[in-house]
Design an enzyme around this catalytic site. Structure first.
Site, PDB file in Angstrom:
ATOM      1  N   SER A  26      41.131  52.503  39.584  1.00  0.00           N
ATOM      2  CA  SER A  26      41.081  53.098  38.240  1.00  0.00           C
ATOM      3  C   SER A  26      40.947  54.610  38.320  1.00  0.00           C
ATOM      4  CB  SER A  26      39.889  52.557  37.463  1.00  0.00           C
ATOM      5  OG  SER A  26      39.914  51.166  37.457  1.00  0.00           O
ATOM      6  N   ARG A  30      44.043  57.473  37.499  1.00  0.00           N
ATOM      7  CA  ARG A  30      43.745  58.440  36.433  1.00  0.00           C
ATOM      8  C   ARG A  30      43.799  59.872  36.963  1.00  0.00           C
ATOM      9  NH1 ARG A  30      41.172  53.899  34.900  1.00  0.00           N
ATOM     10  NH2 ARG A  30      40.531  53.495  32.744  1.00  0.00           N
ATOM     11  N   ASP A  52      49.655  49.982  43.848  1.00  0.00           N
ATOM     12  CA  ASP A  52      49.525  50.571  42.512  1.00  0.00           C
ATOM     13  C   ASP A  52      49.478  52.096  42.536  1.00  0.00           C
ATOM     14  OD1 ASP A  52      49.625  48.110  41.417  1.00  0.00           O
ATOM     15  OD2 ASP A  52      47.729  48.266  40.309  1.00  0.00           O
ATOM     16  N   ASN A  94      53.680  46.496  39.253  1.00  0.00           N
ATOM     17  CA  ASN A  94      52.853  45.732  38.319  1.00  0.00           C
ATOM     18  C   ASN A  94      51.580  46.527  38.012  1.00  0.00           C
ATOM     19  OD1 ASN A  94      52.035  43.676  36.666  1.00  0.00           O
ATOM     20  ND2 ASN A  94      51.525  42.236  38.299  1.00  0.00           N
ATOM     21  N   ARG A 128      53.523  41.904  30.167  1.00  0.00           N
ATOM     22  CA  ARG A 128      52.203  42.433  29.829  1.00  0.00           C
ATOM     23  C   ARG A 128      52.337  43.335  28.597  1.00  0.00           C
ATOM     24  NH1 ARG A 128      49.449  44.555  35.292  1.00  0.00           N
ATOM     25  NH2 ARG A 128      47.649  44.700  33.896  1.00  0.00           N
ATOM     26  N   SER A 176      41.936  48.015  26.860  1.00  0.00           N
ATOM     27  CA  SER A 176      41.359  49.346  26.681  1.00  0.00           C
ATOM     28  C   SER A 176      42.277  50.409  27.279  1.00  0.00           C
ATOM     29  CB  SER A 176      39.981  49.422  27.344  1.00  0.00           C
ATOM     30  OG  SER A 176      40.119  49.327  28.748  1.00  0.00           O
ATOM     31  N   ASP A 329      37.232  42.556  35.359  1.00  0.00           N
ATOM     32  CA  ASP A 329      37.875  42.310  36.655  1.00  0.00           C
ATOM     33  C   ASP A 329      36.915  41.676  37.652  1.00  0.00           C
ATOM     34  OD1 ASP A 329      40.173  43.279  35.645  1.00  0.00           O
ATOM     35  OD2 ASP A 329      40.239  45.115  36.847  1.00  0.00           O
ATOM     36  N   GLU A 357      47.266  40.724  35.659  1.00  0.00           N
ATOM     37  CA  GLU A 357      48.350  40.483  36.604  1.00  0.00           C
ATOM     38  C   GLU A 357      48.978  39.105  36.412  1.00  0.00           C
ATOM     39  OE1 GLU A 357      45.867  42.359  37.008  1.00  0.00           O
ATOM     40  OE2 GLU A 357      46.222  43.924  38.505  1.00  0.00           O
ATOM     41  N   HIS A 401      46.239  40.154  43.156  1.00  0.00           N
ATOM     42  CA  HIS A 401      45.343  40.530  44.255  1.00  0.00           C
ATOM     43  C   HIS A 401      43.940  39.942  44.100  1.00  0.00           C
ATOM     44  CE1 HIS A 401      43.875  44.191  41.767  1.00  0.00           C
ATOM     45  NE2 HIS A 401      44.571  43.412  40.983  1.00  0.00           N
ATOM     46  N   ARG A 402      43.428  39.924  42.876  1.00  0.00           N
ATOM     47  CA  ARG A 402      42.041  39.457  42.711  1.00  0.00           C
ATOM     48  C   ARG A 402      41.915  37.949  42.918  1.00  0.00           C
ATOM     49  NH1 ARG A 402      39.757  43.899  42.076  1.00  0.00           N
ATOM     50  NH2 ARG A 402      40.667  45.498  40.761  1.00  0.00           N
ATOM     51  N   LYS A 434      47.963  45.343  46.423  1.00  0.00           N
ATOM     52  CA  LYS A 434      47.912  46.052  45.138  1.00  0.00           C
ATOM     53  C   LYS A 434      46.742  47.038  45.107  1.00  0.00           C
ATOM     54  CE  LYS A 434      48.790  45.002  40.327  1.00  0.00           C
ATOM     55  NZ  LYS A 434      48.018  45.888  39.493  1.00  0.00           N
TER      56      LYS A 434
END
Ligand code: DC
Length: 672
Positions: A26, A30, A52, A94, A128, A176, A329, A357, A401-402, A434
């Protein structure tokens, strides 16, 4: 990284050690965007290197940002708010953290400076939602075409005329990231006036918006926040929208930390602990609150500024009922911890799981059930009751990935009473790239299995049968370690030759063998750090190896070294006595043969291709003599282990041989 179709994790029993987390996804994406939009050069330290962030870097490069990658730091020279390229087609994989903010920034820039941009991703990215953000941008005057389904990428952004007189409204209850995207990009058009954003609906995942605000502050952007309903970006006048902080350190990823916090809670017992470096009490990431949830379930967590230390506390873990809106997450990791709890756990307020995802609620339910858990779920919750009877499961990961990272923890089933413990097969383990390309390596560094649970495949056979090639290919196909045991004898021979030790001094040879610092890496063999791949194949080294391999003293010394190669997730060992002496209980033993004529022909081809001259008849005679010597020698003669499967590869290609052995391996696997 495991690039194999699947990864089998043996039953695990304990965890201990220290892990260093990769950079936060994240924060990385950013700050990359902010550095790319602002004036001047920003040096980013500890940036995440993953799928990513790579798509974000590629996009910035395509837009004309200069990017220098120097290992631990990345220098980004930004656009200073002015488009350098007015037309581009960007592929964003993704990565929601790239798609949403880039859409916003480029829509605003195209509307004010002219431009035509196309943004697309993988198929799942096109499922998405982004409609609420598109609506907000259209209301501002941006011209946006949906090239596929209305409300979803791919998108085309082409010009428009901004009207900033109305406050901007955006929905906050789907993702968000829509609000984050607007907050990150709107300073671009806030020179003369304050810009207000009103959030419609209850804002979800607030901690992620906090990360956005904190990072904007690092880039000199002032945002006033009234509750979670209205955000006002202050006009910056002639100062430029963003001010580079010069340097910025990216924290470790707090969501990635969740797997290791869970690891400590589940498996760091008896005075052991799992230390996690890269995030701690000073983290700006909301997912750090996962540590509190883990504590509720029983974990003992010690926090310092930039590290966490986790031990097992309550055992079994305590079942939990939790509103997970603040840690969407990391909450996936709670779902797997629930397998080790003393009752039914309920994770609530997780509707956003459906638009990540994959549909994570459905995916999690399906995969936890395969392990034997009882799962119920609805539109925004999931309830998990631990398995009574654990089952070996082939876990689908849905390119998420998670899913791969948290489900790996199910391998600790022996600690929850599974007798015998069952392995867990993770399909498509590569998806962890990812956010955490080395996840499994990092995990295997700090966990332990009973040695007899770590699978071993042995490959033996006469000289030039192709056993080394077959064994290495098997190891690559399964993601296993590879032991070329002949290389140990050859390395000892090489060391003896350079130390002047003769072949008749078993004590000195055993001493040399006991000190070998040998590693096999991507096709190379390293001895004390030096690449000896070529040297080991030398004729004199081979001849010496063949002589000294007859000394029982040396064979005994090398035994411990060979056993130490049995590491997670598994081993393919090739050489003389692998199946008979070193790994007698190996799950699969292969004895590879080929006719002497065929082997002579292969060796002949090999020598000719390397520019050596050789006569086929001589090679054949040599091989026959060597076969006789190897078969008849007193110590470790060449014989197939009684339970070995014979494979005559005289008429087979390497691929066909590998396929045959993989089919045998599949027959022995416990996965239905
Ligand atoms: O497979 P190779 O040619 O690299 O083996 C080098 C020598 O070591 C060869 O003479 C066989 C011997 N060897 C052995 O005695 N035991 C093993 N496990 C592997 C090799």
């Amino acid at each position: 990284m495991f690039d194999t179709p699947f990864l089998d994790i043996p039953p695990l029993i304990a965890a201990e050690g220290c892990v260093r987390l990769p950079g936060s996804k994240s924060i990385s994406n950013r700050v990359l965007l902010l550095a790319g939009l602002c004036e001047g050069t920003t040096t980013l330290h500890g940036l995440l290197d993953s799928d990513d962030t790579r798509v974000m870097l590629d996009a910035l490069r395509a837009l004309g940002c200069a990017i220098e990658n120097g290992g631990a730091s990345t220098r980004v020279t930004g656009l200073g708010g002015r488009l350098a390229v007015h037309s581009a087609s960007l592929f964003l994989g993704n990565a929601g953290t790239a798609m949403r903010p880039l859409t916003t920034a480029l829509a605003l820039l195209a509307a004010t400076q002219g431009g035509d941009f196309e943004l697309r991703g993988v198929a799942r990215m096109h499922e998405r939602p982004i409609g609420d953000l598109v609506d907000a941008l259209r209301a501002l005057g941006c011209t946006i075409d949906e090239l596929g389904q209305p409300g979803y990428p791919p998108l085309r952004l082409r010009g428009g005329r901004l009207d900033l007189d109305q406050p901007i409204r955006v929905r906050g209850d789907v993702s968000s990231q829509f609000l984050t995207a607007l907050l990150l990009a709107l300073p671009l058009v806030a020179a003369e006036r304050d810009i207000a954003i009103d959030v419609a609906g209850e804002l979800i995942s607030k901690p992620y918006v906090e990360i956005t605000l904190k990072l904007l502050a690092r880039f000199g952007v002032v945002v006033r926040r009234d509750g979670w309903q209205r955000f006002t970006i202050a006009a910056h006048g002639d100062d430029g929208a963003y001010r580079s902080p010069g340097e910025l350190h990216v924290e470790g990823d707090a969501s990635s930390a969740s797997y290791f916090i869970a690891l400590g809670a589940i498996a760091a017992a008896d005075g052991h602990s799992v230390r996690i470096e890269g995030v701690g009490s000073e983290s700006i990431q909301g997912d750090i609150a996962f540590a509190d949830a883990a504590e509720q379930m029983g974990a003992r967590v010690t926090r310092s500024a930039n590290a966490l230390e986790v031990r097992r506390g309550a055992w079994p873990l305590r079942a939990i009922r939790l509103d997970c809106n603040h840690i969407p997450d990391a909450a996936m990791t709670l779902a797997v911890m629930a397998l080790f709890a003393d009752g039914t756990s309920r994770l609530a307020n997780i509707a956003s799981w459906r638009v990540k995802e994959t549909d994570r609620i459905a995916a999690m339910a399906a995969e936890l059930r395969k392990l034997g858990a009882v799962v119920t779920f609805g539109a925004d919750f999931i309830e998990i009751t631990p398995p009574v009877q654990w089952r070996a499961a082939e876990v689908r990961t849905y390119d998420d990935h998670r899913m791969a990272m948290c489900m790996a923890l199910a391998a600790f089933n022996p600690l929850a009473g599974a007798r015998p413990g069952v392995p867990v097969r993770i399909l498509d383990p590569r998806c962890v790239a990812k956010t955490f390309p080395d996840y499994f390596e990092t995990l295997f560094d700090v966990v332990r299995a009973e040695p007899e649970d770590i699978p071993v495949i042995t490959v033996d056979g006469p000289s030039a049968s192709g056993k080394g090639t077959l064994a290495a290919a098997l190891a690559a196909a399964l993601g296993f370690h590879y032991l070329d045991s002949g290389a140990l004898y050859r390395a000892t021979a090489l060391a003896a030759l350079s130390a002047g030790v003769g072949d008749n001094d078993p004590a000195a040879l055993a001493r040399l063998g006991g000190k070998l610092d040998l590693r096999f890496e991507a096709g190379s063999t390293l001895l004390a750090g030096a690449n000896v791949t070529e040297a080991l194949r030398r004729e004199d080294v081979g001849a010496m190896a063949s002589k000294i391999a007859a000394w029982p003293e040396l064979r005994d010394t090398l035994r411990a070294l060979q056993l130490s190669f049995r590491r997670l997730p598994g081993l393919v060992a090739d050489g003389r006595d692998m199946g008979s002496v070193i790994f007698p209980a190996a799950r699969l033993k292969v004895f590879l043969t080929a006719s002497a004529e065929e082997r002579a022909l292969r060796r002949h081809k090999q020598l000719i291709s390397k520019g050596f001259s050789a006569r086929l008849e001589d090679l054949l005679a040599d091989l026959r003599a060597r076969d006789a010597r190897d078969t008849n020698r007193a110590v470790a003669p060449l014989v197939a282990a009684t339970d070995a499967l014979l494979l005559d590869n005289s008429g087979l290609t390497i691929e066909a041989s590998v396929d045959r052995v993989l089919a045998w391996w599949k027959e022995r696997s416990p996965f239905a």
